[in-house]
Design an enzyme around this catalytic site. Structure first.
Site, mmCIF file in Angstrom:
data_model
loop_
_atom_site.group_PDB
_atom_site.id
_atom_site.type_symbol
_atom_site.label_atom_id
_atom_site.label_comp_id
_atom_site.label_asym_id
_atom_site.label_seq_id
_atom_site.Cartn_x
_atom_site.Cartn_y
_atom_site.Cartn_z
ATOM 1 N N HIS A 43 0.846 -1.204 0.000
ATOM 2 C CA HIS A 43 0.000 0.000 0.000
ATOM 3 C C HIS A 43 0.871 1.240 0.000
ATOM 4 O O HIS A 43 2.081 1.155 0.141
ATOM 5 C CB HIS A 43 -1.019 -0.014 1.149
ATOM 6 N N HIS B 210 1.303 3.950 1.913
ATOM 7 C CA HIS B 210 1.800 4.710 3.068
ATOM 8 C C HIS B 210 3.323 4.875 3.000
ATOM 9 O O HIS B 210 4.041 3.935 2.641
ATOM 10 C CB HIS B 210 1.392 4.028 4.375
ATOM 11 N N ASP C 116 5.669 4.854 5.074
ATOM 12 C CA ASP C 116 6.534 3.905 5.790
ATOM 13 C C ASP C 116 6.510 2.516 5.139
ATOM 14 O O ASP C 116 7.015 1.543 5.705
ATOM 15 C CB ASP C 116 6.167 3.831 7.278
ATOM 16 N N HIS C 117 5.953 2.434 3.921
ATOM 17 C CA HIS C 117 5.999 1.203 3.120
ATOM 18 C C HIS C 117 6.618 1.433 1.743
ATOM 19 O O HIS C 117 6.942 0.478 1.050
ATOM 20 C CB HIS C 117 4.591 0.606 2.966
ATOM 21 N N HIS D 90 -7.431 -0.858 5.447
ATOM 22 C CA HIS D 90 -6.395 0.027 6.003
ATOM 23 C C HIS D 90 -6.147 1.166 5.020
ATOM 24 O O HIS D 90 -6.147 2.338 5.390
ATOM 25 C CB HIS D 90 -5.136 -0.790 6.259
ATOM 26 N N ASP E 255 -0.156 -3.963 6.268
ATOM 27 C CA ASP E 255 -0.803 -3.507 7.509
ATOM 28 C C ASP E 255 -2.241 -4.011 7.600
ATOM 29 O O ASP E 255 -3.139 -3.294 8.049
ATOM 30 C CB ASP E 255 -0.798 -1.973 7.575
ATOM 31 N N HIS F 193 4.794 -4.500 10.950
ATOM 32 C CA HIS F 193 5.122 -3.765 12.184
ATOM 33 C C HIS F 193 5.267 -4.710 13.372
ATOM 34 O O HIS F 193 4.607 -5.751 13.435
ATOM 35 C CB HIS F 193 4.017 -2.754 12.529
#
Ligand SMILES: [Zn+2]
Length: 242
Positions: free
Chosen positions: A57, A59, A61-62, A115, A134, A172
């Site tokens: 996805h 985001h 942090d990905h 998400h 996530d 995570h």
């Protein structure tokens, strides 16, 4: 077919980037690189040339390491078609029903919106492994930023069709917080209470607690075990407020 080698790279405060290597073809891919440098260093140290990035996805942090890893390695970036505008580095767009390959290893792409609206997962059926980003965490699930409890419930139902031994690679280290919450909504679950104690010991010793397995989640994860979308939504809201 040779067994995939899967390496966990901890980055930022609690992210895990997964480096996945096929020793037969020597292809190596990275799932959800939050950042580039630790991933490039790990691949270098192992002598593995990164040939692809697979994003679950959009985001940051990905995907934050996408551009630098591509610039340094020339790898192909595979990303969810529904998030193409938010992942401008993508080379190949995929969605549910598509297949992607690492050497001879085939992964089925699943649509798992909730998400984020276009979130996907990569399921290696023959390797009993799924990269869920996530969506599913150890004893938890992702927050419903762009979707509904109904969608997340459908995701959990589908994940629940997988065999107990399936390894679940999430993005995570949220396990301890999830376990402490889970016992508040499922206090009579002995497997859950035991797992909380194991996770407390592992974290106190500085150990990672993922990957998890579908079997462990089936026994202890209140979101995977929720009997309805309404119940999943109720406990997700409680966790958000915790
Ligand atoms: Zn996310």
């Amino acid at each position: 077919m040779a067994v995939l080698e899967i390496v966990r790279i901890p980055v930022l405060s609690d992210n895990y980037v997964w480096l996945v290597h096929d020793p037969e073809s020597f292809e190596t891919m990275v799932v959800d690189p939050a950042v580039a440098d630790p991933v490039l260093a790990e691949a270098d140290a192992r002598g593995w040339p990164i040939t692809a990035i697979w994003n679950t996805h959009w985001h940051p942090d990905h995907t934050g390491g996408n551009a630098d890893i591509k610039a340094k390695t020339g790898c192909e970036i595979i990303a969810p078609a529904a998030e193409r505008e938010r992942i401008p580095t993508a080379d190949r767009l995929v969605s549910g029903g598509d297949q992607v390959r690492l050497g001879a290893h085939v992964a089925d792409v699943w649509d798992v919106p909730a998400h984020t609206a276009g979130h996907i997962a990569y399921h290696f059926a023959d390797d009993s492994a799924i990269f869920v980003g996530d969506t599913l965490f150890a004893m938890g699930c992702g927050r419903l930023f762009e979707g509904t409890a109904e969608q997340m419930f459908a995701n959990m139902q589908r994940l629940g069709t997988l065999g107990d031994a399936t390894r679940v690679y999430c993005a995570h280290e949220y396990t301890l917080s999830n376990a402490r919450f889970a016992v508040t909504v499922d206090p009579d679950n002995a497997a859950l209470t035991a797992r909380l104690a194991e996770v407390e010991a592992a974290r106190a010793a500085g150990e990672a607690t993922v990957p998890t397995t579908i079997g462990a989640e089936r026994a202890t994860n209140p979101f995977l075990r929720a009997p309805s979308a309404a119940e999943l939504g109720r406990i997700r809201a409680l966790k958000d407020a915790a």
